[in-house]
Design a protein around this motif. Structure first.
Motif, PDB file in Angstrom:
ATOM      1  N   PHE A   1     -12.125  33.607  -5.177  1.00  0.00           N
ATOM      2  CA  PHE A   1     -12.780  32.562  -5.974  1.00  0.00           C
ATOM      3  C   PHE A   1     -13.992  31.907  -5.314  1.00  0.00           C
ATOM      4  CE2 PHE A   1      -8.342  32.587  -7.518  1.00  0.00           C
ATOM      5  CZ  PHE A   1      -8.589  32.926  -8.830  1.00  0.00           C
ATOM      6  N   VAL A   2     -14.227  32.167  -4.035  1.00  0.00           N
ATOM      7  CA  VAL A   2     -15.328  31.463  -3.366  1.00  0.00           C
ATOM      8  C   VAL A   2     -16.331  32.428  -2.728  1.00  0.00           C
ATOM      9  CG1 VAL A   2     -15.956  29.702  -1.667  1.00  0.00           C
ATOM     10  CG2 VAL A   2     -13.765  29.533  -2.890  1.00  0.00           C
ATOM     11  N   THR A   3     -15.834  33.300  -1.832  1.00  0.00           N
ATOM     12  CA  THR A   3     -16.776  34.098  -1.039  1.00  0.00           C
ATOM     13  C   THR A   3     -16.968  35.511  -1.556  1.00  0.00           C
ATOM     14  OG1 THR A   3     -15.018  34.869   0.409  1.00  0.00           O
ATOM     15  CG2 THR A   3     -16.131  32.848   1.062  1.00  0.00           C
ATOM     16  N   GLY A   4     -16.209  35.928  -2.576  1.00  0.00           N
ATOM     17  CA  GLY A   4     -16.311  37.299  -3.090  1.00  0.00           C
ATOM     18  C   GLY A   4     -17.729  37.615  -3.548  1.00  0.00           C
ATOM     19  N   PRO A   5     -18.150  38.874  -3.469  1.00  0.00           N
ATOM     20  CA  PRO A   5     -19.544  39.237  -3.754  1.00  0.00           C
ATOM     21  C   PRO A   5     -19.978  38.974  -5.193  1.00  0.00           C
ATOM     22  CG  PRO A   5     -18.178  41.197  -3.425  1.00  0.00           C
ATOM     23  CD  PRO A   5     -17.349  40.027  -3.046  1.00  0.00           C
ATOM     24  N   THR A   6     -19.028  38.858  -6.110  1.00  0.00           N
ATOM     25  CA  THR A   6     -19.432  38.637  -7.503  1.00  0.00           C
ATOM     26  C   THR A   6     -19.263  37.176  -7.927  1.00  0.00           C
ATOM     27  OG1 THR A   6     -17.221  39.177  -8.251  1.00  0.00           O
ATOM     28  CG2 THR A   6     -18.808  40.984  -8.180  1.00  0.00           C
ATOM     29  N   VAL A   7     -18.874  36.318  -6.961  1.00  0.00           N
ATOM     30  CA  VAL A   7     -18.607  34.920  -7.322  1.00  0.00           C
ATOM     31  C   VAL A   7     -19.895  34.103  -7.254  1.00  0.00           C
ATOM     32  CG1 VAL A   7     -17.309  32.853  -6.719  1.00  0.00           C
ATOM     33  CG2 VAL A   7     -16.273  35.106  -6.427  1.00  0.00           C
ATOM     34  N   VAL A   8     -20.135  33.295  -8.299  1.00  0.00           N
ATOM     35  CA  VAL A   8     -21.269  32.373  -8.285  1.00  0.00           C
ATOM     36  C   VAL A   8     -20.700  30.966  -8.433  1.00  0.00           C
ATOM     37  CG1 VAL A   8     -23.396  31.684  -9.431  1.00  0.00           C
ATOM     38  CG2 VAL A   8     -22.728  34.097  -9.394  1.00  0.00           C
ATOM     39  N   ASP A   9     -21.086  30.069  -7.520  1.00  0.00           N
ATOM     40  CA  ASP A   9     -20.607  28.680  -7.556  1.00  0.00           C
ATOM     41  C   ASP A   9     -19.090  28.608  -7.711  1.00  0.00           C
ATOM     42  OD1 ASP A   9     -23.154  27.791  -7.328  1.00  0.00           O
ATOM     43  OD2 ASP A   9     -23.456  27.530  -9.503  1.00  0.00           O
ATOM     44  N   GLY A  10     -18.392  29.326  -6.875  1.00  0.00           N
ATOM     45  CA  GLY A  10     -16.946  29.402  -7.039  1.00  0.00           C
ATOM     46  C   GLY A  10     -16.198  28.206  -6.469  1.00  0.00           C
ATOM     47  N   MET A  11     -14.951  28.086  -6.852  1.00  0.00           N
ATOM     48  CA  MET A  11     -14.034  27.101  -6.253  1.00  0.00           C
ATOM     49  C   MET A  11     -12.609  27.609  -6.452  1.00  0.00           C
ATOM     50  SD  MET A  11     -13.823  24.098  -9.124  1.00  0.00           S
ATOM     51  CE  MET A  11     -12.377  23.363  -8.401  1.00  0.00           C
ATOM     52  N   ILE A  12     -11.721  27.164  -5.577  1.00  0.00           N
ATOM     53  CA  ILE A  12     -10.318  27.540  -5.745  1.00  0.00           C
ATOM     54  C   ILE A  12      -9.765  26.758  -6.928  1.00  0.00           C
ATOM     55  CG2 ILE A  12      -8.034  27.407  -4.680  1.00  0.00           C
ATOM     56  CD1 ILE A  12      -9.435  27.935  -1.979  1.00  0.00           C
TER      57      ILE A  12
END
Lengths: 590, 179
Positions: free
Chosen positions: B109-120
């Motif tokens: 949810f945060v650092t994955g390559p397809t995540v944008v502005d992620g959060m847990i």
């Protein structure tokens, strides 16, 4: 350091040849020089031996005594096998931690000393024991530890420290293996003028069986190997005795190496081998100098090397290869994999090593003791050999006796001897139970003491551990199972996962938390592990549980929880990490 | 003869075991003669409101909701049958057990390559994840375990019909062989 690594690796490869089978030698040399194998050395080793880096890493990370993590200048490997624990290894460990200020698994901040545990290293008769760098220490007690650690810190020669050294505890020589030192070539001389077939016939008539524990008829093995076609044939001596509680090969190699090599030479003559290898466990590296000298002496006397006894057609030489700490290497196909420079995972069989073994050529792998007996058979004849032991198990057997006995050490007994007789001989009064054949063997209580050491009754590779009155036998069975979980090579799921599940069950059993349902399930698991594993490790891993349950069910009855079901789940603890990660309060009172 | 009451439940898994149950094909007509379905994802009944004879559960236990529902199954079912690899061992979802939970969540949810502005995810509606995925037997007593990924329709049919007839289920070698 990188240049030094490069130079060292280059030099070794130059000496040995750029052959992938030498990766163990190279890895050991690097480890010896730097105390560990730096990650930066792996691609260099790979390049020089024409392997891929991942093959080298795969090999290195498999063995207990090779490490890619930096270790201290001095590495203390304290043995925490069952007998060692019985004899106070726990207190010795505490003393080492106190004196060095670190825990086992750690290295002092000045990089001086690392503390590690290691499995049985063949010194159970003088436990507690440790290998400090390459030097064996025996009979260590907590008071001695202070002096040892001071000596290490002062940079003294380890062999001058108190506790260093090994006693070769031969308590009772018998007629075949330790009768006397055989004259060099006494058996080989009998071969002169005898055909390979006649020599094989003599071995077959002797009824001799492999001494490693499985008891495969030696003549049959030799015949299969002799008749298998290949460019070359090999004779390998399995000196990797790793079964907890066994140390007879240590004593045999120290006292009677000539006869071992004589037996290997005879096997070579029969199967048509020109090359022999002794696979020596790393823990016995201190015997290597002695063995090399014996080999040299034999070459000088013309009973080893290019022309044996001026026998133009027969040349045979032996080299010694040293392992790096792995129990499963004792399995013959795993041992061959290890000799070929790979991780020691047992092979699929068939083909058996006698058909396709070392470098895919027909290979005999036999126990040290088996070769020794073979030499005696050829020297004195099959009839003489058969006058010892029983009809189905002729000859004598070396027992490594340890635990709660007055006289631990090596005893050569005739097959057919009862356990009670052995107990009497070694000074074990009121024994509660005996573990015969090591962790993979069986646990017998007094009800089984009339049984006999023989392949038709209680077979053994030689380990004989006595549990005196008051010992918590189940705790030691727990440690045996834990040992298997640790040493499983990981190839087959039933063994890799099953041994871990059994180990967890034993933890709960000993803690009094296991229910009858847990026991039933563990027994079912034993069945799966035994039936679905590829090699002897998995097949025998459930033995500590199954054999002690059979001989002493009351111990289990007493230990089982009265509950019909006990959850293994702590909701509060399980929710902590998830709640924290989501920045939410953990729910209460569920 | 009164019909037996059967409930089915699903925790962390792929629903494949329920699908396999539906693979009994026309035998389902026989089954409805014998049983009455209570709480189940198939009929979408949410709560237990009467005693159930046989509970059939699929999936491992990975969050607080799974824990609550599994405990409800145990409290309300006379016989509890766990089916499939996830219920018996944790299965594929348990592969996350080798990685610390926070690391899993951060990667997803945060650092994955397809995540944008992620959060847990932290919505209070979401059940909190357990640190590790557990087999059902770690939490409650399970009466029968039917292995397989999924167990075949024949294996499920044998187990269910045996329990309905009041005998011990016996799975043949073929019903336990998966290759």
């Amino acid at each position: 350091m990188v240049q030094e690594q490069e130079a060292l690796i280059e030099r070794i490869v130059h000496d040995l040849g750029p052959d992938g089978t030498h990766v163990m030698d190279v890895a050991r040399a690097v480890s010896k020089r730097f105390g560990y194998i730096p990650n930066s050395a792996i691609p260099t080793i790979a390049r020089h031996l024409q392997l891929s880096p991942v093959e080298v890493r795969d090999m290195i990370t498999f063995y207990g005594h090779l490490s890619t993590d930096p270790l201290g200048t001095t590495v203390v490997r304290l043995c925490n096998a069952v007998v060692e624990n019985m004899m106070g290894a726990g207190e010795v460990a505490a003393a080492f931690e106190r004196e060095t200020g670190i825990r086992f698994g750690e290295t002092t901040s000045d990089g001086e000393i690392s503390l590690r545990y290691t499995a049985c290293m063949g010194l159970s008769d003088q436990a507690p024991s440790a290998l400090i760098n390459d030097v064996p220490f025996t009979g260590i007690h907590p008071e001695l530890v202070q002096e040892i650690v001071r000596g290490i810190r002062a940079g003294l020669n380890l062999t001058t420290l108190p506790g260093s050294g090994v006693r070769h505890n031969l308590k009772k020589p018998g007629e075949i293996i330790f009768r006397r030192s055989m004259e060099h070539g006494a058996a080989i001389d009998k071969l002169l003028g005898v055909s390979r077939e006649e020599a094989l016939e003599e071995i077959k008539r002797s009824g001799m069986r492999g001494a490693g524990g499985a008891g495969f008829p030696a003549g049959k093995k030799w015949e299969l190997c002799k008749n298998a076609s290949g460019d070359k044939h090999y004779v390998i001596c399995n000196a990797d005795e790793g079964e907890p509680g066994t140390f007879k090969d240590r004593v045999l190699l120290a006292y009677n190496a000539h006869q071992v090599f004589e037996g290997m030479t005879i096997a070579a003559y029969v199967v048509g081998a020109t090359e022999g290898i002794v696979y020596l466990r790393d823990e016995y590296d201190y015997l290597r100098g002695h063995l090399e000298r014996v080999l040299e002496e034999r070459r000088e006397k013309g009973v080893l090397g290019d022309t044996i006894r001026s026998y133009q057609k027969f040349s045979f030489d032996i080299r010694i290869e040293v392992g790096a700490g792995s129990y499963v290497v004792g399995e013959e196909s795993a041992l061959i994999e290890s000799l070929e420079g790979k991780r020691a995972a047992p092979r699929e069989r068939p083909p058996f090593p006698v058909q396709r073994g070392y470098l895919s050529q027909p290979t005999i792998v036999s126990n040290v003791e088996t070769f020794t007996s073979a030499a005696a058979v050829i020297e004195r004849g099959a009839e003489w050999f058969r006058s010892f032991g029983t009809d189905k198990s002729p000859g004598t057997k070396l027992l490594s006796v340890s635990g709660d006995v007055q006289q631990p050490g090596v005893y050569e007994i005739e097959y057919g001897t009862t356990i009670r007789t052995v107990l009497h001989l070694v000074g074990a009064r009121n024994a509660q139970a005996v573990q015969i054949g090591g962790a993979s063997g069986r646990c017998l209580s007094s009800g089984g003491f009339e049984r006999r050491i023989a392949f038709e009754d209680v077979p053994t590779g030689g380990s004989f551990i006595v549990f005196g009155p008051g010992r918590d036998v189940l705790e030691y069975m727990r440690q045996f199972i834990e040992f298997f979980a640790e040493e499983s090579c990981g190839w087959c799921t039933p063994c890799r996962v099953g041994t871990t599940l059994l180990s967890r069950f034993m933890d709960r059993l000993v803690a009094g938390e296991a229910t009858r349902g847990d026991l039933d399930r563990a027994i079912e698991m034993c069945d799966t592990i035994r039936n679905a594993s590829r090699c002897g490790l998995g097949i025998t891993a459930p033995n500590p549980l199954l054999t002690s349950l059979e001989s002493m069910p009351e111990l289990y009855e007493r230990r089982l929880s009265a509950e019909s079901y006990a959850p293994q789940f702590d909701l509060g603890a399980e929710l902590r990490a998830g709640a924290a990660a989501a920045n939410r309060p953990a729910p209460q009172g569920m | 003869m009164a019909k037996s009451i059967v409930a089915t439940g699903h925790f962390t898994g792929c629903f494949g075991c329920h699908m396999s149950l539906l693979d009994i094909d026309e035998r389902i007509l026989e089954l409805v003669e014998l049983v009455e379905f209570d709480k189940s994802p198939i009929n979408d009944k949410k709560e237990f409101d009467r005693p159930v004879d046989i509970g059939i559960i699929e999936g491992g236990v990975s969050n607080e909701e799974n824990v609550e529902v599994l405990r409800a199954f145990r409290a309300n079912c006379r016989i509890l049958v766990a089916i499939g690899a996830c219920a018996l061992t944790g299965g594929v979802p348990a592969m996350r057990n080798t990685v610390p939970l926070r690391e899993c969540l951060e990667e997803a949810f945060v650092t994955g390559p397809t995540v944008v502005d992620g959060m847990i995810p932290n919505d209070p509606e979401l059940p909190i994840l357990l640190e590790r995925v557990h087999p059902c037997r770690d939490l409650v007593k399970i009466d029968y375990e039917i292995p397989g990924c999924p167990p075949s329709a024949d294996a499920l049919w044998e187990a269910l019909s045996a329990l309905l007839e009041g005998r011990e289920p016996v799975l043949s070698y073929e019903q336990l062989k998966y290759d």
